[in-house]
Write an enzyme that holds these catalytic residues in place. Structure first.
Site, PDB file in Angstrom:
ATOM      1  N   GLY A  98       0.953  -1.261   0.104  1.00 33.59           N
ATOM      2  CA  GLY A  98       0.121   0.079  -0.006  1.00 33.59           C
ATOM      3  C   GLY A  98       0.903   1.150  -0.128  1.00 33.59           C
ATOM      4  O   GLY A  98       2.118   1.220  -0.128  1.00 33.59           O
ATOM      5  N   GLU A 466      -6.243  -2.469 -28.003  1.00 27.76           N
ATOM      6  CA  GLU A 466      -6.002  -3.570 -27.137  1.00 27.76           C
ATOM      7  C   GLU A 466      -4.680  -4.335 -27.675  1.00 27.76           C
ATOM      8  O   GLU A 466      -3.748  -4.626 -27.073  1.00 27.76           O
ATOM      9  CB  GLU A 466      -7.061  -4.514 -26.712  1.00 27.76           C
ATOM     10  CG  GLU A 466      -6.517  -6.039 -26.105  1.00 27.76           C
ATOM     11  CD  GLU A 466      -6.069  -5.877 -24.525  1.00 27.76           C
ATOM     12  OE1 GLU A 466      -6.239  -4.609 -24.256  1.00 27.76           O
ATOM     13  OE2 GLU A 466      -5.637  -6.765 -24.236  1.00 27.76           O
TER      14      GLU A 466
END
Lengths: 593, 391
Positions: A98, A466
């Site tokens: 985090g 993509e």
């Protein structure tokens, strides 16, 4: 973005931790480390891959330990910045996933109070905070420490001479694996598949006290019940089974993924989600996602607009979170493979706050996003190990088709044909795979270039985006996806014999227009590779090379075309000798902003 | 014996069109590839370390078998780049082989009992079986339990004991295998140098597929032993007789008659009012529309069959779309396969992803290649090459 693991039980912790970390390398792998509690805490870490760290270590004795594999956010990859981090006494070790927003302030405070912090990481403040609050009660010290932290602090703490480890979850995922008189902690399910299929998903704000024969989960100081789940993924999914790379194995799994997903959707009595239009029902839709899922969302726009005939807006979740507006009348779909992507999570929270109904499409059962959405549609792709998403992208497309079909406002004959063609998709995709050798040949020719363009129009425009993303992320070739009609507004200046163009041609109302663009591209000497439905003389005349894709209704052509472009990117990257499953600077699930 | 080496690299040219995109070992019999029967038999005999020699269309083996976890075995793969013969295939695993190991053909269907005694045998040894028509195989002459020689496809067979392609070896074999292309030649050379090779006879199942219609025979035999298991949704008014297996997420609609032995995969939609008669296997994700009858046939994955069709004694490969009133019935016919013209009694052999429009009738013994398109009201006979258009 990192992977963290913990073990407490009767077995030697070291090999278990290293094995689990190896399975989490998709979350980051620029450095790694473990801490084992035996007589005191022993820490081994370095800026190397997990396998290298393991080879350098002799076997340690402790049966309690924690481990970490890192994707750098604060501080470059180095031995000192690698986790675990310890307090001043070396009796407390912490691994963390985090970002701590107030870490400068905490760091200064701790330094003023006489703590010595060695690294540049935000994580290092945690063990020192625990040290500061420790008065004989390890669990209480952790509880007090996390109260000081602003940001995301999913972490595991280990302390010398304690028969428990303490884990806390905030914003990044954490699961506890239940064993027989032993317990595991990990960022994600694949790490634990070798050991147990029984898991508990922690929720935001939970603190878990884990000993060899007990798991106690607390929230705001009092114990809470967290349901135990059975994992249906198998170890098989995390093995390469003959293939050189996970990416190629996962590309090859796609016919089965489509078949399994369809079987489940078709046999369900109810539609996956309610998209009833008109009479107070749906008027428009908003789809939010990041990365490859964003490209699936863009295809979703064409699917829903084409079938359900309502306007659809697609936005990047990371942009929407700062400026986007949502109407409470619109239904929103959020697509995230992992169900943990930070930006996607934030947008679901925001949409909920604004009173929107949110449908999420995710691949991970029990993921955070599925717990806060109104409805969840699961893709059945199984765990995807390769950083470059392939099968989960295709599974997302199938979910979007299936969401839209029950509400389609097209005539019954067209609908019957579409359902029949959808059932043919596994075979059509398999045909692409059966012709892999031809695609590999073209890839070898493209591997020598440094810049490439992909273009498509209509429902295959996102396929071009993509395709370009796949190429750049694994082969490091600079690639851009463009809508065919947009090339002339700028990019033409970059075309030439050293910049090949890959054109996705669809046999629909875009066909003539794309042919015109192809002619314009050829006039600028760019080598041109075209993907076309079978037998197209016009294109064969125009293009330098042609890959024929199996014929299918244009609505489903993004699926087969994407598979071709996945294979193309794979073989280009292979030719260039790139580390395909672990491209530089990238991690699979991005749980930080 | 703890290790088995399974040879699964071969193509099976006489089995085209079904082997254009898969190796022979991956042909589906009763909804499972032949290779899976071999692996399950090994696992039941406690052999879990399995090395596959793969080559032709090896990805099909990787995709289905994986690392073996779901079959309870541990599979490693070795590639034979050019399929030159069984001894050449065996030579590729010199590094992986343990001191003693079994060798089996991945494209011969066996059951656990076939090799139960053989896994205890001392190498070198050959498993033999008594068959009615030995001249198709390698005929083994035996003297007091020892192999004297193996003669491949002799004009006249001295005995009806044939080589099953199941062997027990030590590493000694590699010296001989590397000098020749096929294992029987290596054995003959070993015998000539004075090695003893024992023979063990089995009366267990051992089945080979040579021609496309052999798929039907094997399917029939395997289905006879199948156990009933019904998943999915069976609507009221469906009749189930005999042994019937239905997969997860399959819906069988009212008025349908399933007369076992029948196996139906998962994610299918059958009926209403469909008749599936004995010795029929149906793959995954298959749609069969009302008033269609299917008997003694093998239907692959992802096939859609329209209303009012009659399909008997036929093999329909994956992904075919057959519209209304298609008829394929058996009858005696001469079929040309690789220069041979055997007389057979079969319906249609249809390759993958064919598109057949309404009211098409095919003559007995027809072989339709992969990716063919046939327009409405055509009568088809003989052999259609891949990608044929009939209009």
């Amino acid at each position: 973005m990192c992977g963290i693991v913990g073990y407490i039980g009767k077995k030697k912790a070291q090999p278990i931790l290293l094995n689990c970390l190896g399975k989490l390398e998709y979350r980051g792998y620029d450095s790694c480390g473990i801490a084992i509690s035996a007589s005191g805490i022993e820490v081994h870490k370095d800026a190397v891959r997990v396998r290298v760290l393991g080879e350098a270590l002799s076997v340690l004795d402790g049966t309690v330990g924690i481990g970490h594999t890192r994707w750098a956010t604060h501080g470059e990859p180095s031995k000192v910045n690698a986790h675990p981090h310890c307090d001043c006494t070396g009796r407390i070790a912490v691994v963390h996933n985090g970002v701590i927003n107030n870490f400068y302030k905490l760091r200064e405070q701790l330094a003023d109070e006489g703590h010595t912090l060695a690294s540049q990481t935000d994580t290092e403040v945690i063990p020192h905070l625990i040290e500061k609050y420790y008065d004989g009660d390890f669990v209480k010290a952790v509880e007090l420490a996390v109260r000081e932290i602003e940001g995301s602090y999913t972490m595991i703490a280990l302390m010398a001479d304690e028969s428990k480890i303490v884990a806390a979850r905030k914003d990044s995922p954490l699961i506890i694996g239940i064993g027989d008189r032993e317990n595991y902690i990990a960022s994600d399910v694949p790490a634990l598949l070798d050991y147990t299929s029984r898991v508990i998903y922690l929720e935001d704000g939970d603190i878990a006290v884990v000993s060899a024969d007990n798991v106690d989960v607390k929230k705001d100081g009092s114990s809470v019940d967290r349901e135990e789940h059975k994992i249906l993924w198998s170890v098989e999914d995390a093995q390469k089974a003959g293939y050189e790379h996970f990416m190629l194995k996962e590309i090859h799994e796609q016919p089965k993924v489509i078949r399994d997903t369809l079987a489940e959707y078709i046999s369900a009595a109810e539609p996956a989600a309610d998209l009833t239009v008109g009479d107070g029902g749906l008027e428009d839709m908003l789809i939010l996602a990041c990365g490859t899922s964003y490209h699936a969302s863009l295809v979703g726009k064409y699917i829903i607009e084409g079938l359900v005939k309502i306007p659809v807006r697609v936005e990047l979740a990371s942009e929407f979170n700062y400026s986007g507006q949502a109407s409470t009348r619109s239904r929103a779909i959020v697509i995230t493979q992992s169900g943990e992507t930070y930006d996607a999570l934030m947008s679901v929270k925001r949409l909920k706050e604004e009173g929107c109904q949110v449908i999420v499409i995710t691949n991970v059962v029990g993921s955070t996003v599925s717990r806060i959405a109104d409805q969840t549609v699961y893709t059945r792709a199984g765990p995807e190990i390769s950083v470059a998403a392939t099968k989960t992208f295709v599974a997302q497309l199938i979910a979007l088709y299936w969401l839209a079909l029950p509400y389609s406002r097209v005539d019954i004959r067209r609908l019957d044909d579409l359902v029949m063609e959808l059932r043919q998709l596994p075979v059509k995709v398999q045909q692409v795979l059966d012709n892999e050798a031809i695609i590999a040949d073209y890839a070898r020719q493209l591997a020598k270039f440094e810049n490439m363009f992909y273009m498509g129009k209509g429902i295959n425009y996102p396929v071009a985006l993509e395709g370009a993303l796949k190429l750049k992320e694994i082969s490091y070739i600079h690639a851009e996806g463009y809508a065919a009609g947009e090339l002339k507004h700028g990019p033409f200046a970059l075309l030439g014999s050293k910049t090949p163009v890959v054109a996705v041609v669809t046999q629909d109302n875009t066909y003539e227009s794309v042919i015109t663009t192809i002619k314009q591209v050829k006039a600028r000497q760019s080598p041109l590779l075209a993907l076309v439905g079978e037998e197209d003389e016009t294109i064969i005349q125009l293009a330098d090379s042609v890959i024929t894709v199996p014929q299918i209704d244009p609505l489903f052509s993004p699926v087969v075309n994407s598979v071709v472009l996945q294979l193309l990117a794979y073989y280009v990257a292979k030719r260039r000798g790139c580390p395909i499953d672990f491209p530089r600077h990238l991690a699979k699930t991005v749980t930080v902003e | 014996m703890k290790q088995a080496i399974v040879l699964a690299a071969g193509e099976g040219q006489r089995l085209r069109p079904f082997t254009v995109t898969r190796p022979k070992a991956m042909l589906s019999i009763a909804d499972k590839p032949i290779l899976q029967y071999v692996v399950e038999s090994l696992a039941q005999n406690g052999i879990r370390n399995i090395v596959f020699v793969v080559g032709y269309r090896k990805e099909q083996v990787y995709d289905y078998m994986g690392s073996g976890e779901q079959f309870g075995v541990d599979i490693t793969y070795v590639t034979q780049e050019a399929q030159l013969g069984t001894a050449h295939a065996l030579s590729q695993v010199r590094e992986e082989a343990e001191d003693e190991f079994l060798v089996l053909a991945g494209d011969n269907l066996i059951e656990a009992g076939t090799i139960t005694d053989f896994v205890q045998i001392k190498p070198e040894a050959v498993l033999v079986k008594r068959v009615d028509n030995p001249v198709r195989y390698g005929v083994v002459s035996i003297d007091r339990g020892e192999v004297k020689d193996i003669v491949e496809k002799p004009a006249e067979a001295g005995s009806n004991l044939v080589n099953t392609g199941v062997y027990a070896f030590t590493k000694d074999i590699f010296k001989f295998a590397e000098a020749v292309l096929d294992i029987p030649d290596a054995l003959n050379n070993m015998i000539a140098e004075g090695h003893n090779i024992s023979a063990l006879e089995t009366d267990g199942t051992w089945l080979d597929v040579v021609y496309p219609w052999d798929i039907l025979n094997l399917n029939d035999i395997v289905l006879q032993r199948m156990e009933a298991s019904v998943g999915g949704t069976i609507e009221a008014g469906v009749s189930l007789k005999g042994q019937v297996a239905v997969g997860e997420d399959t819906v069988v609609r009212s008025g349908t008659y399933l007369y076992g032995p029948v196996v139906i995969g998962s994610g299918c939609e059958i009926g209403p009012n469909v008749c599936i008669m004995p010795a029929t296997s149906i793959g995954d994700n298959v749609v069969i529309s009302p008033f269609t009858e299917i008997k003694n046939s093998v239907i692959g994955n992802d096939v859609t069959i329209g209303p009012g069709c009659i399909i008997e004694d036929s093999v329909i490969d994956k992904g075919c779309v057959i519209k209304a009133r298609f008829t394929a019935c058996a009858g005696e016919s001469e079929v040309r396969v690789n220069g041979e013209i055997p007389l057979v009694n079969v319906g249609a052999m249809m390759g993958e992803d064919c598109n057949v429009d309404n009211n098409v009738v095919v003559q007995p013994g027809v072989i339709i290649g992969n990716y063919c398109q046939i327009q409405m009201r055509k009568m088809i006979s003989g052999r259609l090459p891949d990608r044929s258009l009939v209009y």
